[in-house]
Write a protein that holds these residues in place. Structure first.
Motif, PDB file in Angstrom:
ATOM      1  N   ARG A 434       2.066   7.382  -3.755  1.00  0.00           N
ATOM      2  CA  ARG A 434       2.031   6.932  -4.594  1.00  0.00           C
ATOM      3  C   ARG A 434       2.662   6.009  -5.949  1.00  0.00           C
ATOM      4  O   ARG A 434       3.024   7.229  -6.008  1.00  0.00           O
ATOM      5  N   ALA A 435       3.326   5.378  -5.954  1.00  0.00           N
ATOM      6  CA  ALA A 435       4.227   5.097  -7.698  1.00  0.00           C
ATOM      7  C   ALA A 435       3.082   3.602  -8.143  1.00  0.00           C
ATOM      8  O   ALA A 435       3.465   3.050  -7.493  1.00  0.00           O
ATOM      9  N   GLY A 436       3.058   4.427  -9.157  1.00  0.00           N
ATOM     10  CA  GLY A 436       2.839   2.951 -10.575  1.00  0.00           C
ATOM     11  C   GLY A 436       3.635   1.940 -10.554  1.00  0.00           C
ATOM     12  O   GLY A 436       3.167  -0.050 -10.505  1.00  0.00           O
ATOM     13  N   GLY A 437       4.788   1.449 -10.683  1.00  0.00           N
ATOM     14  CA  GLY A 437       5.366   0.373  -9.567  1.00  0.00           C
ATOM     15  C   GLY A 437       5.731  -0.210  -8.323  1.00  0.00           C
ATOM     16  O   GLY A 437       6.617  -1.397  -7.924  1.00  0.00           O
ATOM     17  N   ASN A 438       5.169   0.595  -7.459  1.00  0.00           N
ATOM     18  CA  ASN A 438       5.927   1.214  -6.100  1.00  0.00           C
ATOM     19  C   ASN A 438       4.916  -0.461  -5.137  1.00  0.00           C
ATOM     20  O   ASN A 438       3.827  -0.401  -4.873  1.00  0.00           O
ATOM     21  N   ARG A 439       5.122  -1.583  -4.712  1.00  0.00           N
ATOM     22  CA  ARG A 439       4.234  -2.613  -4.426  1.00  0.00           C
ATOM     23  C   ARG A 439       5.171  -2.850  -3.057  1.00  0.00           C
ATOM     24  O   ARG A 439       6.374  -3.900  -3.473  1.00  0.00           O
ATOM     25  N   MET A 440       4.466  -3.005  -1.979  1.00  0.00           N
ATOM     26  CA  MET A 440       4.524  -3.560  -0.878  1.00  0.00           C
ATOM     27  C   MET A 440       5.401  -4.991  -0.710  1.00  0.00           C
ATOM     28  O   MET A 440       4.961  -5.786  -1.293  1.00  0.00           O
ATOM     29  N   ALA A 441       6.091  -5.477   0.177  1.00  0.00           N
ATOM     30  CA  ALA A 441       7.438  -7.241  -0.522  1.00  0.00           C
ATOM     31  C   ALA A 441       5.982  -7.361   0.181  1.00  0.00           C
ATOM     32  O   ALA A 441       6.273  -9.320   0.698  1.00  0.00           O
ATOM     33  N   SER A 442       6.041  -6.995   2.264  1.00  0.00           N
ATOM     34  CA  SER A 442       5.361  -8.109   2.874  1.00  0.00           C
ATOM     35  C   SER A 442       4.453  -7.271   4.118  1.00  0.00           C
ATOM     36  O   SER A 442       4.683  -5.908   4.047  1.00  0.00           O
ATOM     37  N   ASN A 443       3.971  -7.997   4.350  1.00  0.00           N
ATOM     38  CA  ASN A 443       3.284  -7.469   5.974  1.00  0.00           C
ATOM     39  C   ASN A 443       4.288  -6.477   7.197  1.00  0.00           C
ATOM     40  O   ASN A 443       3.879  -6.129   7.544  1.00  0.00           O
ATOM     41  N   TRP A 444       5.702  -5.917   7.313  1.00  0.00           N
ATOM     42  CA  TRP A 444       6.488  -6.525   7.713  1.00  0.00           C
ATOM     43  C   TRP A 444       7.752  -5.056   6.899  1.00  0.00           C
ATOM     44  O   TRP A 444       8.672  -4.833   7.259  1.00  0.00           O
ATOM     45  N   SER A 445       6.927  -4.978   5.591  1.00  0.00           N
ATOM     46  CA  SER A 445       7.714  -4.022   5.322  1.00  0.00           C
ATOM     47  C   SER A 445       7.999  -2.904   5.364  1.00  0.00           C
ATOM     48  O   SER A 445       7.222  -1.924   5.968  1.00  0.00           O
ATOM     49  N   ARG A 446       8.752  -1.959   5.574  1.00  0.00           N
ATOM     50  CA  ARG A 446       9.289  -0.955   6.866  1.00  0.00           C
ATOM     51  C   ARG A 446      10.022   0.236   5.755  1.00  0.00           C
ATOM     52  O   ARG A 446      10.958   0.515   4.726  1.00  0.00           O
ATOM     53  N   SER A 447       8.938   1.823   6.085  1.00  0.00           N
ATOM     54  CA  SER A 447       8.820   2.971   5.015  1.00  0.00           C
ATOM     55  C   SER A 447       9.405   4.237   6.016  1.00  0.00           C
ATOM     56  O   SER A 447       9.634   3.669   7.066  1.00  0.00           O
ATOM     57  N   CYS A 448       9.904   4.807   5.358  1.00  0.00           N
ATOM     58  CA  CYS A 448      10.851   6.335   7.388  1.00  0.00           C
ATOM     59  C   CYS A 448      10.814   7.512   6.747  1.00  0.00           C
ATOM     60  O   CYS A 448       9.758   7.322   4.308  1.00  0.00           O
ATOM     61  N   ILE A 449      10.851   7.664   7.208  1.00  0.00           N
ATOM     62  CA  ILE A 449      10.406  10.256   6.314  1.00  0.00           C
ATOM     63  C   ILE A 449      12.258  10.491   6.870  1.00  0.00           C
ATOM     64  O   ILE A 449      12.498   9.820   7.603  1.00  0.00           O
ATOM     65  N   SER A 450      12.763  10.884   6.025  1.00  0.00           N
ATOM     66  CA  SER A 450      13.513  11.663   6.474  1.00  0.00           C
ATOM     67  C   SER A 450      13.621  12.650   7.377  1.00  0.00           C
ATOM     68  O   SER A 450      12.707  13.468   7.737  1.00  0.00           O
TER      69      SER A 450
END
Length: 511
Positions: A434-450
């Motif tokens: 988690r991060a204080g300023g991190n907020r997901m933008a939509s229902n399809w915001s995609r994150s990834c693993i290196s």
């Protein structure tokens, strides 16, 4: 009044008129000498005769009046007789009509009586059937009660057995954990022996290769990729070439080293919400807001298949890790569909109660992971369509699911702005980022693993990109270059670069 009575009355009236005429003539004859005598000038007649003559004249006038009254009465009687005759005829006609109505009502009454008798018999039969059904219902209720008691006993026995099985499974897991730790240590030693120039290769022919990932620190290139926003990006396997899909209904392929556009794939009828690519990099699949999946041949740039079947926007797609032939997709019609790309049709459909935002294949090619609006992570058997297991991963909707390279971890990101790493074997939370300023933008915001499974990248609504270290569970870097909300992150399979896209359609390449 009948016709005969009317004729008798007319004859009586005629007879009365004749009698009056005779009487009048007789009176005129009787008084004629007196009138004549009176008319003569008799000097010697006195006042007595004159008075008598006047009286007779008065009497004659009265007779005329009486005759007149009788004539008037006769006319009135005739008129009354005619009116009475007409009234009698009307009443006779009314009586006939009433008689007909009475006869008709009698017929209807007899029919109603017969119908009533039939209904009475039917009601008696229904009462008998109802009594029989009630007796059967009581018998079934007794059977259900007995079955419930038996079921409760079986459930108790089953729970006891499950507790025993759980104890045995815990023991087996402990043994398996020890074995896996030993295997992991041995694999680390083997990888260390195979390391050459920082690149780790597997011994099988055609297998994937990757380098250690580094934490990006600078934006190498900013590409205006799409008009209206870019919701999905991914890298080709073992390559630095990037595939992007946007709101402008196109899929584009870029060279990240030069920033040049290599191909543009047309034919999609809606916004591109997710992308997948086969392991040979020859086929690209796009999930679209037009409810369809579009399959392109990369070399020719032509559409091979348009996969139809979803009834709402298709928002997620993935290719099997085992075979490039099999694809799964998820849509907001609450279904997951499995497709055969060689045949071009749906092979299975899974229905579930909550819309799915993201989906990915497991390493076995049989298990699929799905992230849903209700915040649950679900695992399915794609062949049977049965739910294997599920876990409450987030308090709000899941926006993204990513599988680690070795398939042991799955990353879920949610609208609660948390990023959870789950152990695929036990579905227990390995760590939460988690991060204080991190907020997901939509229902399809995609994150990834290196590719080396050391880092996690996720975008934020303020345009920032956050990089976490999985081992330290802490932020490794925060990248700022985007002027709009970041929708998608993708890490190249060769270790670098990292690509991100935003709502303005811009793509940033980070090194």
């Amino acid at each position: 009044m009948s016709k005969e009575e009317e004729e008798v009355a007319i004859e009586a009236i005629k007879h009365a008129l004749k009698s009056l005429r005779k009487r009048h003539l007789a009176e005129e004859g009787a008084h004629a000498p007196a009138i004549t005598a009176l008319s003569r000038p008799i000097a010697y007649q006195g006042s007595e005769w004159k008075e008598k003559a006047e009286n007779l004249e008065v009497e004659l006038q009265q007779c005329y009046k009486a005759q007149s009254r009788l004539s008037e009465q006769l006319v009135v009687e005739v008129t009354t007789s005619r009116a009475t005759k007409a009234s009698v005829q009307e009443k006779e006609s009314l009586i006939n009509d009433l008689q007909k109505e009475i006869d008709q009502m009698r017929d209807e009454c007899s029919q109603v009586k017969m119908l009533l008798e039939e209904k009475t018999k039917a009601l008696e039969l229904a009462i008998i059937e109802n009594q029989e059904l009630r007796s059967q219902f009581e018998e079934m209720a007794l059977k259900v009660k007995n079955v419930e008691a038996e079921n409760k006993m079986l459930i108790d026995r089953w729970l006891l057995q499950k507790m025993k099985d759980a104890e045995q499974l815990n023991e087996a897991n402990a043994v398996l954990g020890d074995m896996l730790n030993q295997q992991h240590m041995s694999s680390i030693l083997e990888l260390a022996r195979l390391q050459v120039d920082g690149v780790v290769r597997q011994s099988e022919e055609g297998a994937e290769y990757y380098a250690e990932s580094t934490v990006p620190s600078a934006c190498k290139r900013r590409i205006p990729a799409h008009d209206g926003g870019c919701a999905s990006i991914l890298f080709e396997y073992n390559s630095g070439k990037l595939v992007t899909g946007g709101q402008d209904r196109t899929v584009k392929m870029w060279d990240t080293n030069t920033g040049s556009l290599n191909h543009t794939l047309h034919g999609c009828l809606g916004s591109v919400l997710d992308l997948a690519i086969t392991h040979d990099n020859k086929t690209v699949i796009a999930a679209s807001s037009s409810n369809n999946l579009y399959v392109w041949d990369v070399i020719s740039g032509r559409i091979r298949h348009t996969l139809t079947g979803h009834t709402d926007k298709a928002c997620a797609v993935d290719v099997s890790k085992v075979s490039s032939r099999h694809v799964v997709s998820a849509a907001h019609d609450r279904t997951i569909k499995a497709w055969d790309l060689q045949k071009g049709y749906c092979t299975n459909t899974i229905i579930f109660p909550s819309n799915c935002n993201s989906i990915c294949y497991g390493m076995d090619g049989r298990t699929i992971c799905s992230g849903h609006v209700d915040g649950n992570l679900r695992l399915w058997d794609v062949q049977s369509g049965k739910l294997v297991t599920e876990v409450a991963a987030h308090s709000l909707a899941i926006t993204s699911i990513s599988l680690s390279r070795n398939g042991n971890m799955v990353l879920t990101s949610g609208r609660d702005n948390l990023h959870n790493l789950f152990d695929m074997r036990t579905l227990e939370v390995y760590t939460t980022l988690r991060a204080g300023g991190n907020r997901m933008a939509s229902n399809w915001s995609r994150s990834c693993i290196s590719p080396d499974d050391y880092y996690v990248a996720a975008g934020s609504v303020d345009g920032s990109v956050y990089i976490w270290s999985i081992q330290k569970a802490d932020i490794a870097a925060t990248l700022k270059e985007h002027a709009a909300s970041v929708l998608c992150c993708a890490w190249s399979g060769v270790g670098k670069p990292l690509a991100t896209s935003d709502k303005n359609g811009s793509v940033c390449i980070w090194i």
